[in-house]
Design a protein around this motif. Structure first.
Motif, PDB file in Angstrom:
ATOM      1  N   SER A 120       0.825  -1.191   0.000  1.00 40.46           N
ATOM      2  CA  SER A 120       0.000   0.000   0.000  1.00 40.46           C
ATOM      3  C   SER A 120       0.866   1.250   0.000  1.00 40.46           C
ATOM      4  O   SER A 120       1.968   1.261   0.527  1.00 40.46           O
ATOM      5  CB  SER A 120      -0.923   0.003   1.213  1.00 40.46           C
ATOM      6  N   GLY A 121       0.338   2.273  -0.578  1.00 40.81           N
ATOM      7  CA  GLY A 121       0.956   3.580  -0.527  1.00 40.81           C
ATOM      8  C   GLY A 121       2.382   3.628  -1.021  1.00 40.81           C
ATOM      9  O   GLY A 121       2.751   2.985  -2.003  1.00 40.81           O
ATOM     10  N   CYS A 122       3.184   4.379  -0.295  1.00 44.60           N
ATOM     11  CA  CYS A 122       4.555   4.645  -0.733  1.00 44.60           C
ATOM     12  C   CYS A 122       5.466   3.431  -0.656  1.00 44.60           C
ATOM     13  O   CYS A 122       6.542   3.438  -1.243  1.00 44.60           O
ATOM     14  CB  CYS A 122       5.131   5.800   0.071  1.00 44.60           C
ATOM     15  N   TRP A 123       5.065   2.375   0.036  1.00 44.52           N
ATOM     16  CA  TRP A 123       5.909   1.184   0.145  1.00 44.52           C
ATOM     17  C   TRP A 123       5.734   0.242  -1.045  1.00 44.52           C
ATOM     18  O   TRP A 123       6.510  -0.684  -1.227  1.00 44.52           O
ATOM     19  CB  TRP A 123       5.631   0.443   1.456  1.00 44.52           C
ATOM     20  N   ARG A 124       4.706   0.471  -1.874  1.00 43.23           N
ATOM     21  CA  ARG A 124       4.482  -0.386  -3.035  1.00 43.23           C
ATOM     22  C   ARG A 124       5.704  -0.298  -3.954  1.00 43.23           C
ATOM     23  O   ARG A 124       6.155   0.770  -4.308  1.00 43.23           O
ATOM     24  CB  ARG A 124       3.231   0.045  -3.798  1.00 43.23           C
ATOM     25  N   GLY A 125       6.246  -1.398  -4.319  1.00 37.38           N
ATOM     26  CA  GLY A 125       7.408  -1.438  -5.204  1.00 37.38           C
ATOM     27  C   GLY A 125       8.737  -1.236  -4.503  1.00 37.38           C
ATOM     28  O   GLY A 125       9.784  -1.379  -5.121  1.00 37.38           O
ATOM     29  N   ALA A 126       8.716  -0.896  -3.211  1.00 35.87           N
ATOM     30  CA  ALA A 126       9.967  -0.657  -2.489  1.00 35.87           C
ATOM     31  C   ALA A 126      10.495  -1.924  -1.826  1.00 35.87           C
ATOM     32  O   ALA A 126      11.685  -2.037  -1.558  1.00 35.87           O
ATOM     33  CB  ALA A 126       9.769   0.423  -1.431  1.00 35.87           C
ATOM     34  N   LEU A 127       9.615  -2.873  -1.552  1.00 33.29           N
ATOM     35  CA  LEU A 127      10.005  -4.095  -0.870  1.00 33.29           C
ATOM     36  C   LEU A 127       9.835  -5.279  -1.805  1.00 33.29           C
ATOM     37  O   LEU A 127       9.131  -5.195  -2.795  1.00 33.29           O
ATOM     38  CB  LEU A 127       9.145  -4.300   0.386  1.00 33.29           C
ATOM     39  N   GLY A 128      10.461  -6.380  -1.489  1.00 35.98           N
ATOM     40  CA  GLY A 128      10.293  -7.584  -2.286  1.00 35.98           C
ATOM     41  C   GLY A 128      11.557  -8.399  -2.348  1.00 35.98           C
ATOM     42  O   GLY A 128      12.531  -8.135  -1.644  1.00 35.98           O
ATOM     43  N   ILE A 129      11.536  -9.376  -3.209  1.00 34.66           N
ATOM     44  CA  ILE A 129      12.645 -10.310  -3.332  1.00 34.66           C
ATOM     45  C   ILE A 129      13.174 -10.257  -4.757  1.00 34.66           C
ATOM     46  O   ILE A 129      12.414 -10.280  -5.714  1.00 34.66           O
ATOM     47  CB  ILE A 129      12.169 -11.744  -2.985  1.00 34.66           C
ATOM     48  N   THR A 130      14.481 -10.182  -4.873  1.00 37.70           N
ATOM     49  CA  THR A 130      15.141 -10.166  -6.165  1.00 37.70           C
ATOM     50  C   THR A 130      16.142 -11.309  -6.192  1.00 37.70           C
ATOM     51  O   THR A 130      16.877 -11.521  -5.231  1.00 37.70           O
ATOM     52  CB  THR A 130      15.889  -8.833  -6.394  1.00 37.70           C
ATOM     53  N   SER A 131      16.163 -12.023  -7.276  1.00 39.29           N
ATOM     54  CA  SER A 131      17.089 -13.137  -7.411  1.00 39.29           C
ATOM     55  C   SER A 131      17.622 -13.157  -8.835  1.00 39.29           C
ATOM     56  O   SER A 131      16.928 -12.761  -9.770  1.00 39.29           O
ATOM     57  CB  SER A 131      16.357 -14.456  -7.109  1.00 39.29           C
ATOM     58  N   GLY A 132      18.828 -13.600  -9.000  1.00 39.11           N
ATOM     59  CA  GLY A 132      19.398 -13.681 -10.336  1.00 39.11           C
ATOM     60  C   GLY A 132      20.637 -14.545 -10.341  1.00 39.11           C
ATOM     61  O   GLY A 132      21.243 -14.798  -9.305  1.00 39.11           O
ATOM     62  N   VAL A 133      20.995 -14.990 -11.520  1.00 47.07           N
ATOM     63  CA  VAL A 133      22.222 -15.758 -11.713  1.00 47.07           C
ATOM     64  C   VAL A 133      23.023 -15.026 -12.775  1.00 47.07           C
ATOM     65  O   VAL A 133      22.508 -14.723 -13.853  1.00 47.07           O
ATOM     66  CB  VAL A 133      21.925 -17.204 -12.170  1.00 47.07           C
ATOM     67  N   VAL A 134      24.270 -14.707 -12.452  1.00 45.46           N
ATOM     68  CA  VAL A 134      25.138 -14.006 -13.387  1.00 45.46           C
ATOM     69  C   VAL A 134      26.469 -14.737 -13.481  1.00 45.46           C
ATOM     70  O   VAL A 134      26.863 -15.465 -12.564  1.00 45.46           O
ATOM     71  CB  VAL A 134      25.361 -12.533 -12.966  1.00 45.46           C
ATOM     72  N   SER A 135      27.171 -14.556 -14.570  1.00 46.31           N
ATOM     73  CA  SER A 135      28.480 -15.173 -14.774  1.00 46.31           C
ATOM     74  C   SER A 135      29.540 -14.159 -14.358  1.00 46.31           C
ATOM     75  O   SER A 135      29.616 -13.066 -14.917  1.00 46.31           O
ATOM     76  CB  SER A 135      28.647 -15.546 -16.255  1.00 46.31           C
ATOM     77  N   LEU A 136      30.345 -14.532 -13.360  1.00 41.04           N
ATOM     78  CA  LEU A 136      31.341 -13.618 -12.810  1.00 41.04           C
ATOM     79  C   LEU A 136      32.682 -14.305 -12.616  1.00 41.04           C
ATOM     80  O   LEU A 136      32.742 -15.500 -12.338  1.00 41.04           O
ATOM     81  CB  LEU A 136      30.889 -13.094 -11.444  1.00 41.04           C
ATOM     82  N   SER A 137      33.743 -13.518 -12.694  1.00 38.60           N
ATOM     83  CA  SER A 137      35.063 -13.987 -12.282  1.00 38.60           C
ATOM     84  C   SER A 137      35.150 -13.784 -10.771  1.00 38.60           C
ATOM     85  O   SER A 137      34.345 -13.047 -10.192  1.00 38.60           O
ATOM     86  CB  SER A 137      36.150 -13.164 -12.984  1.00 38.60           C
ATOM     87  N   PRO A 138      36.142 -14.386 -10.108  1.00 41.99           N
ATOM     88  CA  PRO A 138      36.299 -14.147  -8.671  1.00 41.99           C
ATOM     89  C   PRO A 138      36.479 -12.657  -8.349  1.00 41.99           C
ATOM     90  O   PRO A 138      35.945 -12.163  -7.363  1.00 41.99           O
ATOM     91  CB  PRO A 138      37.551 -14.941  -8.296  1.00 41.99           C
ATOM     92  N   GLU A 139      37.191 -11.953  -9.205  1.00 46.03           N
ATOM     93  CA  GLU A 139      37.410 -10.521  -8.981  1.00 46.03           C
ATOM     94  C   GLU A 139      36.096  -9.744  -9.104  1.00 46.03           C
ATOM     95  O   GLU A 139      35.828  -8.835  -8.319  1.00 46.03           O
ATOM     96  CB  GLU A 139      38.444  -9.976  -9.977  1.00 46.03           C
TER      97      GLU A 139
END
Length: 182
Positions: A120-139
């Protein structure tokens, strides 16, 4: 605050102690009785675990409360960002990581299980869960972790109590590799 003492690290491996630290950091000074009511555990348990946290420098006694009969506790000032360095003690590190993961997982599930999310209100879109898989080097993985930590640092450093329009929001970052067989 960099924690290297194995006994101090072990003091953090109890879920109630982490709950107490989180509660005091978000609400300010409180008695063991007040903490017990909010966390749904006996006052004696809170009192014992607060004394253990004080023993290792995570909390301290605050000014006495209104009735001056009960001891109030607060997170040490300035509020610490705790960085744990268990050295070569992999078992201790794993134990603390499991407690943190279990607590964070429970909080995420509780949020997901609520009948009505913070939508509701101003909190809509501010909270939630994000997940992803990316290809990365150790650095790159180290760089991403450092950027995440730097992004949260100014918000974590603020030592503010509750204010209108603000609430405490939990953030949890985990970088875990997929199995080598993928």
């Amino acid at each position: 605050m960099r924690v290297t003492d194995p006994l101090a690290i072990k003091a953090l491996t109890h879920p109630l102690r982490l709950d107490l630290l989180e509660l005091l950091a978000s609400t300010g000074p409180a008695t063991a009785a007040h903490c017990g009511r909010l966390l749904g555990v006996p006052q004696a348990n809170c009192s014992f675990h607060l004394r253990q946290l004080a023993k290792y420098g995570f909390v301290e006694e605050a000014e006495p409360g209104g009735d001056r009969r009960e001891r109030q506790w607060r997170v040490v000032s300035p509020r610490p960002t705790i960085k744990v360095d268990s050295g070569d003690d992999h078992l201790l590190r794993r134990q603390l990581e499991r407690v943190v993961i279990d607590r964070e997982t429970a909080a995420i599930r509780a949020y997901a299980d609520r009948e009505q999310h913070e939508s509701s209100g101003c909190w809509r879109g501010a909270l939630g869960i994000t997940s992803g898989v990316v290809s990365l080097s150790p650095e790159e993985a180290a760089e991403l972790r450092a950027k995440w930590t730097a992004l949260l640092a100014p918000y974590a450093a603020r030592d503010e109590g509750p204010r209108p329009g603000r609430r405490h929001v939990r953030y949890f970052f985990a970088a875990t590799p997929l199995g080598d067989d993928r």
